[in-house]
Design a protein around this motif. Structure first.
Motif, PDB file in Angstrom:
ATOM      1  N   GLY A 190      -7.616   8.753 -22.856  1.00 28.36           N
ATOM      2  CA  GLY A 190      -7.590   7.313 -22.691  1.00 28.36           C
ATOM      3  C   GLY A 190      -6.224   6.719 -22.472  1.00 28.36           C
ATOM      4  N   ALA A 191      -5.225   7.524 -22.182  1.00 28.49           N
ATOM      5  CA  ALA A 191      -3.872   7.020 -21.981  1.00 28.49           C
ATOM      6  C   ALA A 191      -3.814   6.082 -20.785  1.00 28.49           C
ATOM      7  CB  ALA A 191      -2.903   8.177 -21.784  1.00 28.49           C
ATOM      8  N   ASP A 192      -2.978   5.057 -20.886  1.00 31.24           N
ATOM      9  CA  ASP A 192      -2.797   4.084 -19.821  1.00 31.24           C
ATOM     10  C   ASP A 192      -2.388   4.780 -18.518  1.00 31.24           C
ATOM     11  OD1 ASP A 192      -2.086   1.011 -19.187  1.00 31.24           O
ATOM     12  OD2 ASP A 192      -0.519   2.301 -18.346  1.00 31.24           O
ATOM     13  N   GLY A 193      -2.870   4.252 -17.395  1.00 29.96           N
ATOM     14  CA  GLY A 193      -2.599   4.880 -16.113  1.00 29.96           C
ATOM     15  C   GLY A 193      -1.128   4.931 -15.768  1.00 29.96           C
ATOM     16  N   ASP A 194      -0.399   3.847 -16.055  1.00 35.36           N
ATOM     17  CA  ASP A 194       1.030   3.851 -15.773  1.00 35.36           C
ATOM     18  C   ASP A 194       1.770   4.832 -16.663  1.00 35.36           C
ATOM     19  OD1 ASP A 194       0.801   2.027 -13.766  1.00 35.36           O
ATOM     20  OD2 ASP A 194       1.484   0.304 -14.949  1.00 35.36           O
ATOM     21  N   LEU A 195       1.317   4.979 -17.898  1.00 37.25           N
ATOM     22  CA  LEU A 195       1.916   5.972 -18.788  1.00 37.25           C
ATOM     23  C   LEU A 195       1.711   7.374 -18.230  1.00 37.25           C
ATOM     24  CD1 LEU A 195       3.135   7.027 -21.443  1.00 37.25           C
ATOM     25  CD2 LEU A 195       0.881   6.735 -22.500  1.00 37.25           C
ATOM     26  N   VAL A 196       0.511   7.639 -17.733  1.00 36.14           N
ATOM     27  CA  VAL A 196       0.223   8.965 -17.157  1.00 36.14           C
ATOM     28  C   VAL A 196       1.079   9.194 -15.918  1.00 36.14           C
ATOM     29  CG1 VAL A 196      -1.562  10.367 -16.054  1.00 36.14           C
ATOM     30  CG2 VAL A 196      -2.111   9.027 -18.101  1.00 36.14           C
ATOM     31  N   ARG A 197       1.205   8.181 -15.094  1.00 35.68           N
ATOM     32  CA  ARG A 197       2.030   8.329 -13.890  1.00 35.68           C
ATOM     33  C   ARG A 197       3.490   8.585 -14.258  1.00 35.68           C
ATOM     34  NH1 ARG A 197      -2.148   5.113 -11.714  1.00 35.68           N
ATOM     35  NH2 ARG A 197      -1.533   3.247 -12.890  1.00 35.68           N
ATOM     36  N   ALA A 198       3.953   7.919 -15.302  1.00 33.88           N
ATOM     37  CA  ALA A 198       5.323   8.149 -15.748  1.00 33.88           C
ATOM     38  C   ALA A 198       5.507   9.582 -16.227  1.00 33.88           C
ATOM     39  CB  ALA A 198       5.669   7.175 -16.865  1.00 33.88           C
ATOM     40  N   ALA A 199       4.555  10.072 -17.009  1.00 34.33           N
ATOM     41  CA  ALA A 199       4.645  11.442 -17.505  1.00 34.33           C
ATOM     42  C   ALA A 199       4.637  12.447 -16.362  1.00 34.33           C
ATOM     43  CB  ALA A 199       3.498  11.715 -18.468  1.00 34.33           C
ATOM     44  N   ARG A 200       3.839  12.147 -15.337  1.00 31.97           N
ATOM     45  CA  ARG A 200       3.786  13.050 -14.183  1.00 31.97           C
ATOM     46  C   ARG A 200       5.135  13.067 -13.466  1.00 31.97           C
ATOM     47  NH1 ARG A 200      -0.114  10.639 -11.334  1.00 31.97           N
ATOM     48  NH2 ARG A 200      -1.680  11.575 -12.694  1.00 31.97           N
ATOM     49  N   LEU A 201       5.764  11.899 -13.313  1.00 35.80           N
ATOM     50  CA  LEU A 201       7.078  11.844 -12.667  1.00 35.80           C
ATOM     51  C   LEU A 201       8.117  12.632 -13.459  1.00 35.80           C
ATOM     52  CD1 LEU A 201       8.981  10.541 -10.499  1.00 35.80           C
ATOM     53  CD2 LEU A 201       9.364   8.702 -12.149  1.00 35.80           C
ATOM     54  N   LEU A 202       8.037  12.566 -14.774  1.00 33.45           N
ATOM     55  CA  LEU A 202       9.026  13.221 -15.626  1.00 33.45           C
ATOM     56  C   LEU A 202       8.776  14.713 -15.790  1.00 33.45           C
ATOM     57  CD1 LEU A 202       9.267  10.483 -18.390  1.00 33.45           C
ATOM     58  CD2 LEU A 202      10.969  10.975 -16.631  1.00 33.45           C
ATOM     59  N   SER A 203       7.616  15.179 -15.402  1.00 33.30           N
ATOM     60  CA  SER A 203       7.287  16.592 -15.539  1.00 33.30           C
ATOM     61  C   SER A 203       8.233  17.450 -14.703  1.00 33.30           C
ATOM     62  CB  SER A 203       5.844  16.832 -15.082  1.00 33.30           C
ATOM     63  OG  SER A 203       5.517  18.212 -15.161  1.00 33.30           O
ATOM     64  N   GLY A 204       8.851  18.399 -15.346  1.00 35.04           N
ATOM     65  CA  GLY A 204       9.764  19.291 -14.638  1.00 35.04           C
ATOM     66  C   GLY A 204      11.170  18.752 -14.461  1.00 35.04           C
ATOM     67  N   TRP A 205      11.414  17.541 -14.923  1.00 32.87           N
ATOM     68  CA  TRP A 205      12.761  16.974 -14.819  1.00 32.87           C
ATOM     69  C   TRP A 205      13.733  17.777 -15.672  1.00 32.87           C
ATOM     70  CZ3 TRP A 205      14.702  12.124 -17.792  1.00 32.87           C
ATOM     71  CH2 TRP A 205      15.957  11.725 -17.307  1.00 32.87           C
ATOM     72  N   ASP A 206      14.931  17.976 -15.157  1.00 29.05           N
ATOM     73  CA  ASP A 206      15.939  18.762 -15.877  1.00 29.05           C
ATOM     74  C   ASP A 206      16.816  17.888 -16.775  1.00 29.05           C
ATOM     75  OD1 ASP A 206      17.414  17.423 -13.979  1.00 29.05           O
ATOM     76  OD2 ASP A 206      18.230  19.213 -13.013  1.00 29.05           O
ATOM     77  N   TYR A 207      16.448  16.643 -16.945  1.00 29.61           N
ATOM     78  CA  TYR A 207      17.147  15.691 -17.819  1.00 29.61           C
ATOM     79  C   TYR A 207      18.564  15.389 -17.338  1.00 29.61           C
ATOM     80  CZ  TYR A 207      13.312  17.308 -20.753  1.00 29.61           C
ATOM     81  OH  TYR A 207      12.073  17.665 -21.222  1.00 29.61           O
ATOM     82  N   ARG A 208      18.759  15.464 -16.047  1.00 31.78           N
ATOM     83  CA  ARG A 208      20.071  15.151 -15.492  1.00 31.78           C
ATOM     84  C   ARG A 208      19.998  13.816 -14.748  1.00 31.78           C
ATOM     85  NH1 ARG A 208      23.532  19.012 -16.478  1.00 31.78           N
ATOM     86  NH2 ARG A 208      22.663  21.012 -17.138  1.00 31.78           N
ATOM     87  N   ASP A 209      20.962  12.950 -15.078  1.00 24.83           N
ATOM     88  CA  ASP A 209      20.994  11.624 -14.487  1.00 24.83           C
ATOM     89  C   ASP A 209      21.774  11.651 -13.173  1.00 24.83           C
ATOM     90  OD1 ASP A 209      19.519  10.665 -16.572  1.00 24.83           O
ATOM     91  OD2 ASP A 209      21.198   9.736 -17.619  1.00 24.83           O
ATOM     92  N   ASP A 210      21.274  12.437 -12.222  1.00 18.31           N
ATOM     93  CA  ASP A 210      21.895  12.498 -10.913  1.00 18.31           C
ATOM     94  C   ASP A 210      21.563  11.237 -10.124  1.00 18.31           C
ATOM     95  OD1 ASP A 210      22.947  15.041 -11.426  1.00 18.31           O
ATOM     96  OD2 ASP A 210      21.107  16.014 -10.734  1.00 18.31           O
ATOM     97  N   GLY A 211      22.446  10.869  -9.211  1.00 19.91           N
ATOM     98  CA  GLY A 211      22.272   9.626  -8.492  1.00 19.91           C
ATOM     99  C   GLY A 211      20.986   9.552  -7.710  1.00 19.91           C
ATOM    100  N   ASP A 212      20.521  10.673  -7.148  1.00 18.47           N
ATOM    101  CA  ASP A 212      19.324  10.657  -6.310  1.00 18.47           C
ATOM    102  C   ASP A 212      18.043  10.931  -7.081  1.00 18.47           C
ATOM    103  OD1 ASP A 212      19.659  13.319  -6.909  1.00 18.47           O
ATOM    104  OD2 ASP A 212      19.671  14.024  -4.828  1.00 18.47           O
ATOM    105  N   SER A 213      18.112  10.906  -8.412  1.00 21.68           N
ATOM    106  CA  SER A 213      16.976  11.290  -9.243  1.00 21.68           C
ATOM    107  C   SER A 213      16.037  10.122  -9.498  1.00 21.68           C
ATOM    108  CB  SER A 213      17.476  11.855 -10.573  1.00 21.68           C
ATOM    109  OG  SER A 213      16.392  12.052 -11.470  1.00 21.68           O
TER     110      SER A 213
END
Length: 872
Positions: free
Chosen positions: A638-661
């Motif tokens: 039942g998670a909110d759709g925007d929350l799910v979309r955010a989690a999908r975007l963050l999946s696999g992120w290397d936690y680096r704040d690169d300019g093009d990220s």
């Protein structure tokens, strides 16, 4: 407090001094064809051929490379410093003139009555008076060099005036046509040390923050928001005082339980605020605003003022010799606070001992950070607590001290005001320091408030400021000693004289040694920890001295083979002397050590390129802690759709704040939203979270406390950690779409995270034409707050960059000509000069330039050569 309450601690705007009509007049002049071009370019310096400089005894050669960076070659030390003064004035005299008026409390002479409050503050503290006393403490040789430097500046001033010196004088001349720069003096140079010390002073903002929080929170809640240093998670610089300086962690695990907030001997912070919490809060917010308005020539104080510096021994490097890296984090300014330069005696010996290159301050002789032909050194801010407020009982012209009435020390200061009447102020001082209540209402209301809490008539109370920089010292001698040091012993001897501001010094030499030394005057208190104002009428709270130099942290050739300083704790919790209760939390230090450990663990020999790559590291420890929790919340039914979309975007992120990220862009919006909804809505306005190391630790420690009251907000309809994270994540998704558009694949962090370079004096004048003339940008950059690539931003405001790695350098002790450097802007302080911001593109891309040092390399790199000739 909610969205409608403005954040008080904004960037300091020095001047809003120019009328719109005058600005338009200036623009008309500038754009009026050839006359306009002449107005702009007439201040550009001569950089080739020859020019006569009275005072020189022999010719001096000035080699400039394609970035306009000068390398000076002289036969005598006196001529070398005369030439340095001349060349600094060529490129940066407006900056020098503006700075000396700030440090002398004389801005009103340039810009009128609007600057009287600033001048009053500086005159009350007496920066210039202390500088003049320090000039008298200079050893004869150092004094001669300062005078040589002043003579060189004055030689240039005799050749030019008005707009021939800088475009800003044309702007100033429209409202103050009678202004003429005075001759330069050694005290003008030495006073700059006071500005350095003020901007790097101590934890005054933390003290105000704690006191203000105590008006609404319990002591344990204040402690949660001001955690102690996480010794079990992040490294200390040395192993003194316990703790393993080589312990590193590659993640942002929750930190150990924070230490409690300090309290003075007369009661807790909670008790201090109990009498009238609302009034106390209002008054402390006034104080916070007052501190923010003070002159900050090296940038605003706060969590992102710091630096990175580390050194690796030859056993771990490809060349077999040490490598040293440094990048001081200061406020973004145009021109950069630094000026690159080389100072070379044609024959190095006892009479002319200088062969040094690095970063100087315009207006100040010598090289501050860099290397000579034997050693290299770097600075980061130690951050000791060197300033205390004392509550004084004052009656008439005397104050109480240990049961006796002692006469106040008094002096008058006359402030001359362009276009107005002079203003006379009376400065009163106690044994602790100047009474700052007289500066303005902000300090006066604190004194009144303190009186009510201690049950004493308000009219008897004043606040005085004790600050180590108000005691004349020997720092002005130290720079020349650093520049000519030959080994660890002579370097430490120079460090002993470097009293204010206290720094972390890293060291390397051509013989393969590396070291670390913390110098400076750090007070010893008879009682208390310096975190809150204390009674001044008794010696029970007095400063009893300073920590002896031999007891300050130091290490030489550690077994690890490397030393990392990034404003993290210099010592462990068992160190016998109090340096500060407010260390940087150590995220940058941890990541630098993680990177070094990875190289060394793989058997890789470290290169200069590796050092530069670490300087550009964008790992976000806060993201590493929070994103897994966000994704686990999004995985619930039942998670909110925007929350799910955010989690999908963050999946696999290397936690680096690169300019093009795209993930970095979204996470920054999420972090800002979370801090606001979790904390800012509940706290006094001046304590709103800015992001950065302290808030990394605060939020990280709460991740394991799912039912903490910090997570709950009934107005938002959230009751625990998971609900708050779900709420903030969904809100941030909508906000990121608003900011960057509906296609998440096109989001970029550097679309939000931009740097505009603003002229340090007139760049925020409020007059668009003037700002157009003098400001540059924006640049789109990666990195972020409490990240090694420390492009800091204020989460209580927006995503724009306000603090930066002001320069970057990597020194190769195997061959100095293989070293690299970069400045934030450029060599020139002249708007429209080719070298005004010509290094900014490389800086923004995380790149550096070749740094020639040897005579052959300097001559090969030279694109322009100027000979300074003696008169006659």
């Amino acid at each position: 407090m909610g969205d409608d309450t403005p954040r008080l601690r904004r960037h300091h705007r020095v001047l809003r001094a120019i009328g719109g009509v005058l600005a338009v007049m200036l623009v008309l002049v500038v754009v009026a064809g050839g006359v306009g071009v002449w107005t702009v370019t007439r201040s550009f310096p001569q950089t080739s051929g020859s020019v006569t400089v009275p005072g020189l005894t022999k010719p001096v050669t000035v080699y400039r490379d394609d970035a306009g960076i000068p390398q000076l070659s002289a036969s005598t030390a006196d001529d070398l410093f005369r030439a340095q003064g001349y060349v600094h004035a060529q490129d940066r005299f407006w900056e020098m003139d503006f700075r000396r008026h700030v440090t002398a409390g004389r801005l009103s002479e340039m810009f009128g009555a609007s600057q009287v409050p600033t001048d009053t503050f500086i005159r009350t503290l007496g920066w210039r008076r202390i500088a003049e006393q320090e000039v008298k403490l200079l050893d004869p040789t150092a004094l001669r060099y300062y005078q040589d430097y002043a003579d060189g500046v004055n030689a240039y001033l005799k050749q030019r005036s008005g707009a021939e010196l800088s475009l800003e004088y044309a702007v100033l001349g429209l409202q103050n046509p009678s202004y003429r720069p005075e001759p330069w003096t050694p005290a003008d140079s030495v006073a700059w040390l006071k500005a350095m010390a003020w901007d790097l002073r101590s934890n005054l903002e933390d003290e105000i923050d704690r006191a203000l929080l105590s008006t609404k929170l319990k002591p344990e809640q204040v402690a949660e928001l001001h955690p102690g240093y996480p010794y079990t998670q992040h490294p200390t610089i040395t192993d003194q005082g316990g703790g393993d300086p080589r312990t590193v962690t590659a993640d942002a695990a929750p930190q150990e339980k924070p230490a409690s907030a300090g309290a003075d001997a007369d009661g807790s912070a909670e008790a201090t605020a109990a009498a009238d919490p609302s009034t106390y809060a209002d008054r402390l917010q006034q104080v916070a605003a007052s501190v923010d308005r003070l002159p900050q020539l090296m940038g605003p104080a706060g969590d992102d003022i710091g630096s990175n510096s580390w050194v690796v021994a030859g056993a771990h490097t490809a060349s077999g010799k040490p490598l040293l890296a440094n990048d001081p984090h200061l406020g973004a300014a145009l021109p950069s606070v630094w000026y690159q330069m080389g100072l070379h005696c044609t024959t190095v010996g006892p009479e002319c001992p200088f062969d040094v290159s690095g970063f100087s301050f315009s207006g100040f002789p010598g090289i501050i950070i860099g290397h000579n032909d034997r050693i290299s050194w770097g600075f980061t801010n130690l951050g000791p607590d060197v300033a205390d407020l004392f509550v004084e009982k004052v009656a008439g012209d005397s104050y109480e001290y240990d049961g006796a009435q002692v006469p106040l020390q008094k002096r008058t200061e006359r402030i001359r005001v362009a276009g107005g009447k002079d203003v006379t102020i009376t400065v009163r001082s106690t044994v602790h320091g100047p009474i700052v209540t007289d500066i303005g209402d902000a300090y006066a209301v604190i004194a009144k408030d303190q009186a009510g809490k201690l049950g004493v008539p308000a009219q008897q109370f004043q606040l005085s400021l004790a600050w180590t920089a108000l005691t004349p010292g020997r720092t002005a001698n130290a720079i020349f000693a650093f520049d000519t040091a030959r080994d660890w012993a002579s370097f430490r001897a120079a460090a002993e004289d470097f009293q204010v501001p206290s720094q972390n010094l890293v060291y390397a030499d051509v013989d393969g040694h590396i070291g670390y030394q913390a110098p400076g005057l750090v007070p010893i208190r008879a009682a208390g920890d310096g975190t809150l104002p204390v009674p001044g009428w008794t010696s029970q709270h007095a400063w009893t001295g300073t920590i002896p130099f031999e007891r300050l942290p130091s290490v030489f050739d550690p077994p690890s083979g490397y030393i990392v300083t990034a404003n993290n704790a210099a010592v462990g919790p068992g160190f016998p002397d109090l340096i500060t209760a407010d260390w940087d939390q150590g995220y940058r230090a941890n990541q630098i050590e993680v990177r070094l450990a990875a190289l060394l663990g793989a058997g890789t020999k470290v290169t200069a390129k590796d050092m530069s790559a670490i300087q550009a590291d964008t790992y976000d420890a806060s993201a590493a802690a929070l994103v897994p929790v966000l994704r686990s919340v999004a995985a619930k039914p039942g998670a909110d759709g925007d929350l799910v979309r955010a989690a999908r975007l963050l999946s696999g992120w290397d936690y680096r704040d690169d300019g093009d990220s795209a993930p970095a862009a979204y996470f920054a919006v999420f972090w800002k939203t979370l801090l606001h909804d979790m904390f800012a809505r509940k706290l006094p306005a001046a304590t709103a979270p800015t992001g950065g190391d302290r808030w990394f630790t605060v939020v990280g420690s709460l991740l394991t406390q799912q039912d903490s009251s910090w997570w709950a907000d009934s107005d938002l309809g959230v009751a625990d950690r998971d609900e708050m994270i779900a709420h903030a994540a969904a809100a941030a998704w909508a906000e990121t779409r608003r900011l960057l558009g509906g296609d998440a694949a096109s989001w970029r962090w550097d679309s939000l995270h931009t740097l505009t370079l603003k002229n340090a004096s007139l760049g925020e004048s409020g007059v668009a034409p003037v700002e157009w003339l003098l400001n540059r940008g924006p640049w789109h950059v990666g990195g972020g707050s409490s990240i090694v690539d420390a492009t800091g931003w204020d989460a209580s405001e927006d995503f724009t960059v306000n603090r930066v790695p002001s320069m970057r350098m990597v020194v190769d002790l195997s061959d100095f000509d293989r070293s690299t450097w970069i400045n934030l802007t450029g060599a020139s302080g002249h708007a429209f000069d080719p070298h005004y911001t010509d290094q900014a593109d490389l800086w923004a891309a995380g790149k550096t330039r070749a740094w020639p040092f040897s005579s052959a390399a300097v001559k090969k790199a030279a694109t322009q050569t100027l000979t300074l000739r003696p008169a006659g």
